[in-house]
Scaffold this motif. Structure first.
Motif, PDB file in Angstrom:
ATOM      1  N   LEU A  34     -39.378 101.209 -34.049  1.00  0.00           N
ATOM      2  CA  LEU A  34     -38.804 101.531 -35.634  1.00  0.00           C
ATOM      3  C   LEU A  34     -40.219 101.775 -36.340  1.00  0.00           C
ATOM      4  N   THR A  35     -40.281 103.008 -36.836  1.00  0.00           N
ATOM      5  CA  THR A  35     -41.366 103.070 -38.122  1.00  0.00           C
ATOM      6  C   THR A  35     -41.179 102.351 -39.382  1.00  0.00           C
ATOM      7  N   GLY A 145     -40.694 109.139 -37.682  1.00  0.00           N
ATOM      8  CA  GLY A 145     -40.041 108.291 -38.534  1.00  0.00           C
ATOM      9  C   GLY A 145     -38.709 107.424 -37.840  1.00  0.00           C
ATOM     10  N   GLY A 146     -38.259 106.507 -38.497  1.00  0.00           N
ATOM     11  CA  GLY A 146     -37.016 105.792 -37.843  1.00  0.00           C
ATOM     12  C   GLY A 146     -37.312 105.148 -36.420  1.00  0.00           C
ATOM     13  N   ILE A 164     -35.398 109.438 -32.066  1.00  0.00           N
ATOM     14  CA  ILE A 164     -34.224 109.335 -31.681  1.00  0.00           C
ATOM     15  C   ILE A 164     -33.198 109.441 -32.790  1.00  0.00           C
ATOM     16  N   ASP A 165     -33.684 108.767 -33.817  1.00  0.00           N
ATOM     17  CA  ASP A 165     -32.905 109.142 -35.120  1.00  0.00           C
ATOM     18  C   ASP A 165     -33.846 108.600 -36.153  1.00  0.00           C
ATOM     19  N   GLU A 166     -34.518 109.602 -37.121  1.00  0.00           N
ATOM     20  CA  GLU A 166     -35.586 109.622 -38.139  1.00  0.00           C
ATOM     21  C   GLU A 166     -34.989 108.906 -39.303  1.00  0.00           C
ATOM     22  N   GLY A 315     -39.455 103.539 -42.099  1.00  0.00           N
ATOM     23  CA  GLY A 315     -40.600 104.394 -42.640  1.00  0.00           C
ATOM     24  C   GLY A 315     -40.316 105.968 -42.110  1.00  0.00           C
ATOM     25  N   ARG A 316     -41.126 106.796 -42.698  1.00  0.00           N
ATOM     26  CA  ARG A 316     -41.105 108.230 -42.224  1.00  0.00           C
ATOM     27  C   ARG A 316     -42.284 108.601 -41.336  1.00  0.00           C
ATOM     28  N   GLY A 317     -42.060 109.912 -40.596  1.00  0.00           N
ATOM     29  CA  GLY A 317     -43.113 110.168 -39.857  1.00  0.00           C
ATOM     30  C   GLY A 317     -44.344 110.386 -40.811  1.00  0.00           C
TER      31      GLY A 317
END
Lengths: 321, 321
Positions: A34-35, A145-146, A164-166, A315-317
């Motif tokens: 998880l970001t 992210g995510g 997987i899911d941002e 968090g985001r990428g």
């Protein structure tokens, strides 16, 4: 104009534990992270007229020994993308070591993205993930992210992360519990190597990870935060079982780690959502829900003196500012 | 005249963790123990004219619920040896729970020996070990002194202990470190069951035990106390890895357990012989040499407040007094 690349750190919920290839940092198994929005690194790279890179961290120039890992990494990048330029790197870390997170994930993700931008490499996110992985394995995941999955792969071209899911709508909150008086522990690289070579249980680790990954992705799809917590805690404790069963045995746990694990069990017995994950150190990160996090925080601060907590969300990428 | 049977407790250095058959207490693997001189149970059995057994522990009659396990065991004994007599059992435990040892090993070994004596069964030590095992698995080992191996076997006739060396001249001293503020933990029976059913690593436990048994017996033959310590510590930590990797994960470690493990590492770094073994609880037992034990004791008492230690040496097998 040179842009700043920003990368957030990530926490592995299905752990990365063991390198199949040390040069390219190819892991034995996939991992899932998880970001986090709270901790990040900002990095700017400028081409300089020199045959040696210069590295500033938090506005301080690093001496040769401290910049060695980064300079070696830049050699790798130059080789991979066939250019000769050298750089002045300016990196600012918003990953306080006091929060119990390693900064190498966000650090190498931001550095990879920054070189991509400065050199106009126009890399896909997949290629950026591969590039970041060459600096630090976990950095491959901080491109996205995510919830993120790092595919182990088998070589430098096939080992990369994918989202997987941002931006999952799942209400997950990560509470980092910082243990102050931690005993000095062995590095994750050394720890992994010891588990791989000497734990009688390591041969079952990849089977476990494969089955927990399937379950975990199903739990994300079902927005089942309790299940996510259960799998994460079991996976983390199984990773620590690989340290305890190494020969000679070792543990990253400090006395306070056990105290906090006991508190988490008590919280759950009281119907409060709280699950532990622990990396190669004594600090415990607690998976909470939006509803449970304040209760968890209050309970910990009331029951252990000298312990502080830091809250983080999804968090985001990679971003270019 | 009815004799008193005396049995000493033992500490497993290659652990017993997992029952293949609950009724007969047949384990998945062999185990290896050291009988200790310091802690023992004295038991006398007298035939009474009643169809119900009466049990006194430390001069106090046990009520029905507390004597149930013993009365059930006596039913098993009657069935195995086809007699109908009932008994008044008088048992005195010299295994202070405060020393962190379970009394079931010495308790059931003394009880089995006592019935053997009172009923003139004239059992071989092998048969006595089988009889004791039916009360408590680890009791099978307390029939013998010194280093003892419990052969897992496959049924009630083939699962029994045998001595490896009843009076080894190896200078081993066992220091029990008693942790006072221990969290309440789950029973070893429940713990074993959970590891067997849910730990992804349990399938490798028997391979590990088999190879460590071979090494351990070689170390006994070589009088290599350091090697004995190394194998014991690794085996114990691997057993605890099976609790950490169970689902849900659990641990018998208390915060003080980690503190003591850290101290043991420090002692070793200073060239002092000290290795840890831990059973299904928070207390640490330290394998020392005659030369190291006082240093280990002093260091622990100087560094942790409220911790007491109890010293034990090699104990003998069953005795009739």
């Amino acid at each position: 104009m040179t842009k700043i690349a920003r990368a957030y750190t990530n926490i592995a919920l299905i752990k990365y534990w063991g390198k199949k290839d040390k040069t390219y940092k190819i892991p034995y198994t996939d991992s899932l992270s998880l970001t986090l929005d709270r901790f990040y690194t900002d990095t700017k790279s400028e081409v300089i007229n020199s045959d040696k890179d210069v590295v500033f961290l938090n506005n301080q120039e690093l001496d040769d020994s401290k910049s060695l890992r980064i300079r070696n990494y830049l050699d790798t990048v130059r080789k991979m993308y066939s250019f000769d330029e050298h750089f002045q790197i300016n990196s600012t870390n918003h990953v306080p070591t006091s929060a119990g997170f390693a900064s190498s994930a966000s650090g190498f993700a931001a550095l990879a993205a920054s070189i991509n931008s400065t050199m106009n490499l126009d890399l896909s996110k997949k290629s950026l993930s591969i590039l970041a992985r060459n600096g630090s394995g976990s950095a491959s995941r901080s491109i996205f992210g995510g919830f993120v999955q790092w595919h182990a792969g088998t070589n430098n071209d096939t080992s990369f992360a994918e989202p997987i899911d941002e931006s999952p709508d799942i209400g997950i909150v990560l509470l980092s519990v910082v243990i102050s008086k931690a005993e000095k522990s062995i590095s994750s690289t050394t720890g992994m190597e010891s588990s791989v070579k000497t734990s009688p249980f390591y041969s079952n680790w990849s089977t476990l990870v494969a089955s927990e990954l399937v379950e975990f992705k199903q739990a994300i799809a079902n927005k089942d935060l309790q299940k996510i917590g259960e799998i994460s805690e079991h996976n983390a404790m199984s990773m620590h079982a690989l340290t305890l069963s190494a020969n000679p045995p070792y543990t990253y746990f400090a006395p306070e780690t056990i105290q906090i694990l006991n508190i988490i069990k008590k919280l759950r017995n009281n119907g409060i959502l709280a699950y532990a994950t622990i990396d190669a150190g004594p600090n415990v990160k607690i998976i909470c829900s939006k509803e449970s996090v304040q209760k968890v925080k209050d309970f910990i601060e009331a029951n252990i003196t000298g312990i502080s907590t830091v809250e983080a969300h999804i968090g985001r990428g990679i971003e270019y500012i």
